[in-house]
Enzyme design. Structure first.
Site, short mmCIF file in Angstrom:
data_model
loop_
_atom_site.label_atom_id
_atom_site.label_comp_id
_atom_site.label_asym_id
_atom_site.label_seq_id
_atom_site.Cartn_x
_atom_site.Cartn_y
_atom_site.Cartn_z
CE LYS A 282 -2.51 3.40 2.15
NZ LYS A 282 -1.99 4.61 2.84
CG ASP A 298 -8.25 2.76 -14.58
OD1 ASP A 298 -8.37 2.89 -13.34
OD2 ASP A 298 -9.02 2.08 -15.27
CG HIS A 395 1.36 9.83 9.26
ND1 HIS A 395 1.02 9.79 7.92
CD2 HIS A 395 0.19 9.86 9.94
CE1 HIS A 395 -0.30 9.78 7.81
NE2 HIS A 395 -0.82 9.81 9.01
#
Length: 446
Positions: A282, A298, A395
């Site tokens: 991911k 796409d 983060h």
């Protein structure tokens, strides 16, 4: 049935907005204003509305740039569309890190795309196989008007295979067709060819002499491209002596090559454990999707293909690999990427065209290389954080601005919060507490 709409797609945009806001919002006027405020000028909106069905507004994402990407000796400023600030920051950081160590290297291993004609045939399998040589040529010929332009550019149909699945499903066969689509993604081209082949297949069996009556019956089930393109493949890698990774060792607080070995172990864990591999991959797609979206390609097809490729060994595994050979560190990614630089949104969306111009108007193969390099950069930055400072520190620091915006912080409050949280853990509750205490202090001094 008040909340159902008949013929909705034929209504004007104003009518659609009026109906949606009246039936599905507690404050219709507020919702209507938001939907209307995010509209573009009439000319621009006409282009955007043409991309989809039942458009009532625009959902805008930031168009960002990650500079300093050295890929195959050429420096790029890479466009990225994502809502996550840490993604762009991580890609930029890794790009800068490897800029001074030779940059990213890539090799396009193949550009073949695939399509399928799925059909039932009720005759003898050996009879179909015997007919296939002649049938293959007839299928090629029946598509010549569709493939002519692509052939002039060096593309077209590469091969047609007959696959027998009758051991899994009675009477089920497949034509597996491989294509070269040059600089276009080629979905419409491939599907047009396949549908022509499907029609012709039925015609051939209806007219072929010498077939018994029970062998004439063919049923085309569907004709469609496959988004699994394992032979449209690119490899990207970075490498340097372990001695040039001192920054990594210092951040990890480990001596010499130990930090680099920890990095390699983290990647090996993603190869062994599917639970880790999903999150690991991911992270790769955080970067890949952002460039795919920016260039009008796409991202859903790219993601689906990449995850299928990660399962090619019958277990979901890491798409990247890291190793140390004789004091030399190598980190690489191999991934299928079916993208285009002409046709579709790449030619219609103004920002997609601008993104490709920013990249020097690359060929599809060059774009594959750039995207793979960004995916590898993203992965490097994430794993480096995981094995050193931890992922949340950077983060949440990047997320601080979002938290401040959510809490309605003023410019002065934002500046004070950023100063306060230097060297401190950032969380939503802690930022809220800081703002509440600061506001209380300011109020008491009024």
């Amino acid at each position: 049935m008040e909340k159902t709409a008949k013929g909705f797609s034929k209504w004007s945009k104003a009518e659609k907005i009026e109906w949606v806001t009246r039936h599905f919002f507690s404050d219709p006027e507020r919702a209507k204003k938001i939907l209307t405020d995010w509209q573009r000028s009439e000319a621009e909106q006409k282009i955007l509305d043409g991309f989809t069905e039942n458009a009532i507004s625009n959902y805008t994402l930031p168009f960002s740039v990650a500079p300093n990407f050295l890929v195959n000796g050429k420096v790029y400023a890479v466009p990225m569309v994502t809502e996550e600030s840490s993604v762009v920051a991580a890609a930029s950081s890794a790009a800068r890190f490897w800029l001074e160590r030779g940059g990213f290297h890539t090799e396009v291993l193949g550009t073949v795309k695939l399509g399928q004609v799925h059909f039932r045939w009720y005759g003898r399998p050996e009879r179909l196989q015997a007919l296939f040589g002649c049938l293959k040529e007839r299928l090629r010929c029946c598509c010549e008007d569709i493939t002519a332009n692509m052939q002039r550019r060096g593309g077209g149909i590469r091969d047609i295979e007959l696959l027998n699945f009758t051991h899994l499903e009675p009477h089920y066969y497949q034509l597996l067709v491989s294509f070269e689509t040059c600089d276009s993604m080629g979905a419409n081209f491939i599907n047009s060819v396949l549908e022509r082949m499907g029609d012709h297949l039925e015609y051939v069996f209806e007219t072929e002499p010498g077939l018994a009556d029970d062998e004439r019956d063919v049923e085309v089930v569907m004709c469609i491209l496959s988004n699994f393109t394992p032979n449209c493949l690119v490899r990207a890698w970075v490498e340097c002596p372990v001695s040039e990774l001192e920054d990594l060792a210092q951040t990890a607080g480990l001596p010499g090559a130990a930090a680099v070995e920890r990095f390699c172990m983290a990647v090996r864990i993603a190869h062994l454990d599917p639970y880790r591999a999903v999150t690991h991959n991911k992270g790769i797609f955080n970067g890949i999707d952002a460039v795919v979206m920016a260039t009008g390609n796409d991202f859903r097809a790219v993601e689906a293909c990449g995850h299928a490729y990660a399962c090619r060994s019958s277990q979901y595994r890491s798409l990247s690999h890291a190793r140390i050979d004789n004091g030399h560190f190598c980190f690489e990614l191999k991934i299928p990427l079916a993208v285009g630089t002409v046709g579709g949104l790449t030619g219609l969306h103004p920002l997609a065209r601008l993104a490709l111009e920013m990249l020097g108007n690359p060929s599809a193969s060059e774009l594959m290389s750039i995207i793979a390099a960004v995916g590898l950069a993203q992965n490097f930055a994430a794993v480096r954080s995981l094995v050193t400072t931890g992922i949340q520190d950077g983060h949440m620091r990047m997320h601080l601005n979002n938290i401040l915006q959510h809490l309605g912080a003023s410019e002065a409050e934002g500046a004070a919060a950023r100063e306060h949280f230097k060297g401190r853990t950032v969380s939503f509750s802690q930022v809220r507490t800081f703002l509440e205490q600061r506001r209380a202090a300011v109020q008491s001094n009024v």
